[in-house]
Structure formats: C-alpha cells, structure tokens
Write a protein that holds these residues in place. Structure first.
Motif, PDB file in Angstrom:
ATOM      1  N   PHE A  66     125.544 -74.190  23.968  1.00  0.00           N
ATOM      2  CA  PHE A  66     125.097 -73.623  22.696  1.00  0.00           C
ATOM      3  C   PHE A  66     124.255 -74.668  21.970  1.00  0.00           C
ATOM      4  O   PHE A  66     124.335 -75.859  22.258  1.00  0.00           O
ATOM      5  N   LYS A 116     133.466 -71.296  22.490  1.00  0.00           N
ATOM      6  CA  LYS A 116     134.313 -71.397  21.303  1.00  0.00           C
ATOM      7  C   LYS A 116     135.288 -72.562  21.404  1.00  0.00           C
ATOM      8  O   LYS A 116     135.463 -73.330  20.459  1.00  0.00           O
ATOM      9  N   GLY A 138     134.358 -64.064  19.995  1.00  0.00           N
ATOM     10  CA  GLY A 138     133.168 -64.172  20.823  1.00  0.00           C
ATOM     11  C   GLY A 138     133.532 -63.982  22.276  1.00  0.00           C
ATOM     12  O   GLY A 138     134.702 -63.976  22.651  1.00  0.00           O
ATOM     13  N   LYS A 139     132.517 -63.835  23.115  1.00  0.00           N
ATOM     14  CA  LYS A 139     132.732 -63.595  24.538  1.00  0.00           C
ATOM     15  C   LYS A 139     133.402 -64.788  25.206  1.00  0.00           C
ATOM     16  O   LYS A 139     133.207 -65.928  24.801  1.00  0.00           O
ATOM     17  N   SER A 140     134.181 -64.526  26.248  1.00  0.00           N
ATOM     18  CA  SER A 140     134.788 -65.599  27.032  1.00  0.00           C
ATOM     19  C   SER A 140     133.692 -66.455  27.649  1.00  0.00           C
ATOM     20  O   SER A 140     132.686 -65.929  28.134  1.00  0.00           O
ATOM     21  N   HIS A 147     140.337 -63.363  20.672  1.00  0.00           N
ATOM     22  CA  HIS A 147     139.619 -62.192  21.173  1.00  0.00           C
ATOM     23  C   HIS A 147     140.078 -60.930  20.449  1.00  0.00           C
ATOM     24  O   HIS A 147     139.408 -59.895  20.540  1.00  0.00           O
ATOM     25  N   ASP A 198     131.311 -64.004  14.068  1.00  0.00           N
ATOM     26  CA  ASP A 198     131.006 -63.753  15.472  1.00  0.00           C
ATOM     27  C   ASP A 198     130.322 -64.998  16.017  1.00  0.00           C
ATOM     28  O   ASP A 198     129.196 -65.304  15.641  1.00  0.00           O
ATOM     29  N   SER A 215     131.740 -68.471  26.084  1.00  0.00           N
ATOM     30  CA  SER A 215     130.594 -68.681  25.199  1.00  0.00           C
ATOM     31  C   SER A 215     130.579 -70.062  24.557  1.00  0.00           C
ATOM     32  O   SER A 215     129.546 -70.503  24.045  1.00  0.00           O
ATOM     33  N   PRO A 244     121.630 -68.846  24.954  1.00  0.00           N
ATOM     34  CA  PRO A 244     122.521 -68.090  25.816  1.00  0.00           C
ATOM     35  C   PRO A 244     123.162 -68.971  26.871  1.00  0.00           C
ATOM     36  O   PRO A 244     122.749 -70.087  27.084  1.00  0.00           O
ATOM     37  N   MET A 245     124.167 -68.416  27.553  1.00  0.00           N
ATOM     38  CA  MET A 245     124.802 -69.136  28.652  1.00  0.00           C
ATOM     39  C   MET A 245     123.777 -69.400  29.757  1.00  0.00           C
ATOM     40  O   MET A 245     122.974 -68.535  30.048  1.00  0.00           O
ATOM     41  N   ASN A 265     128.947 -65.667  18.769  1.00  0.00           N
ATOM     42  CA  ASN A 265     127.699 -65.417  19.501  1.00  0.00           C
ATOM     43  C   ASN A 265     126.505 -65.275  18.564  1.00  0.00           C
ATOM     44  O   ASN A 265     125.364 -65.478  18.975  1.00  0.00           O
ATOM     45  N   LYS A 277     125.211 -68.910  17.777  1.00  0.00           N
ATOM     46  CA  LYS A 277     124.517 -69.615  18.857  1.00  0.00           C
ATOM     47  C   LYS A 277     123.018 -69.272  18.869  1.00  0.00           C
ATOM     48  O   LYS A 277     122.643 -68.143  18.595  1.00  0.00           O
TER      49      LYS A 277
END
Length: 204
Positions: free
Chosen positions: A18, A41, A35-37, A181, A195, A39, A203-204, A197, A200
């Motif tokens: 990030f 956090k 946020g998404k796994s 989550h 959030d 990502s 992206p990943m 995401n 950030k």
C-alpha cells in the motif's frame, strides 16, 4: 492523536502493498477498520505498534515522532492469543510483564485467579485472549490496535470480551483501532468506520 502520515510499505523492492495511507485516531474513540484479506491491514497495525518500519511516511503519537524509551504507547492485541504468549510460562508470568497493572482490569475482563497457575495450553482461546488484552493495559498505553481479536470465538465470548474492552478504554481515555471482517460487529462497537481499501492508493 495517533496519526499515520503518508505511510507506504513494500515487502520487496518491486511490489508495494500500500502507499500513502493517511488517517488519524483520537484518544477515547473507537475506530473500526475493514477491508479485503491480504490488503495490508495487519501490516499497517504492526507499523503503528512499532513492530515494522514503513518504507515511507511516519507515525506520529500525540505530536511526538521520537523513540519512546520505555513502553511503546501503542499496543497491539493479536488475533491468535496462543501465538502471542510464551507457551512455557505460567499465565502469572505473562501478566507480570505489565508493570503496575491495575487489578481492576483483571476483574473486568473476567480473568479467574485459578488460571494464573496454568500454562497456555490449559486454557481456551477466549480465556487466553483476556490475558492478552490485560497485558495491553500498561499505565503508559494511549492507543490499542485490536486486530481481529474475537473472530475465532462464538458470539457470547465475542460480546463478553468487547463489553469489557470498551469499558476499560472509555474509563482510561484510550483510543482503539478495531480491525475486523465483520461489519456488523464494527457497527456495534465503533464511533466511526473506515474502509481500508479506500485509504490505499496502490493495489495488491
């Protein structure tokens, strides 16, 4: 105020996890983060608690950037308590790591005195997590990061742990970043929700 200012992190020289994350946490408030796994956090949590150094940016704690000589004022409570406690120690030794621990914390968290003479494998995950939470309440603690701390427990244990934790941080004017989550949980415990995401810029 705990501030993340333009925080960026990469695990190698070519891939950014990030970039330029900015947000702030006031003392006494509970901020939920989802946020998404994968990502980043938990990585950000480790940076805020001084377990990792950012590739760019800085963490500012109540206006201070300097190294804190004693206990770091941002404490991280991990998702898996069995990984955060020495398996060879009795729980009494684990809790003794905290100097001047207020005994009221033990009572509020529902920690039973007979648990002190046991080792981690003799307690349930929920019982162990109570010790990890208690350990975070050093007299110098100003902020706590709770990273998925009840995701592995049933609804009753989740409610018990969060009820106790919220009471303690409100009484002591400690800011909390709650990572989860479960949006429904964050809606119940948080003053506001972020959030990750959306923070950030990479992206990943």
């Amino acid at each position: 105020m705990l501030k993340c200012k333009n925080i960026s992190f990469q695990y190698n020289r070519s891939t950014w996890l990030f970039r330029n994350v900015n947000f702030a946490l006031e003392r006494g408030e509970i901020v939920g983060m989802f946020g998404k796994s994968g990502s980043g956090k938990t990585t950000l949590a480790k940076i805020m608690a001084n377990y990792l150094s950012p590739a760019e940016g800085e963490v500012i704690i109540d206006g201070e950037k300097s190294v804190f000589p004693k206990v770091y004022p941002v404490q991280l409570i991990w998702q898996h308590p069995e990984q955060a406690i020495n398996p060879k120690w009795k729980l009494s030794e684990t809790i003794e790591e905290v100097e001047e621990l207020d005994k009221e914390i033990i009572d509020i968290l529902g920690i039973k005195r007979e648990w002190f003479n046991r080792r981690p494998h003799e307690l349930s995950g929920g019982e162990l997590q109570r010790f990890c939470i208690a350990r975070a309440f050093h007299p110098d603690t100003r902020y706590i990061i709770a990273d998925e701390i009840t995701s592995m427990f049933d609804a009753i244990t989740q409610a018990q742990i969060w009820h106790a934790l919220i009471r303690l941080v409100k009484e002591r004017n400690i800011g909390v970043l709650a990572i989860s989550h479960h949006i429904s949980l964050l809606e119940r415990i948080s003053d506001r929700i972020i959030d990750f995401n959306q923070l950030k810029s990479c992206p990943m």
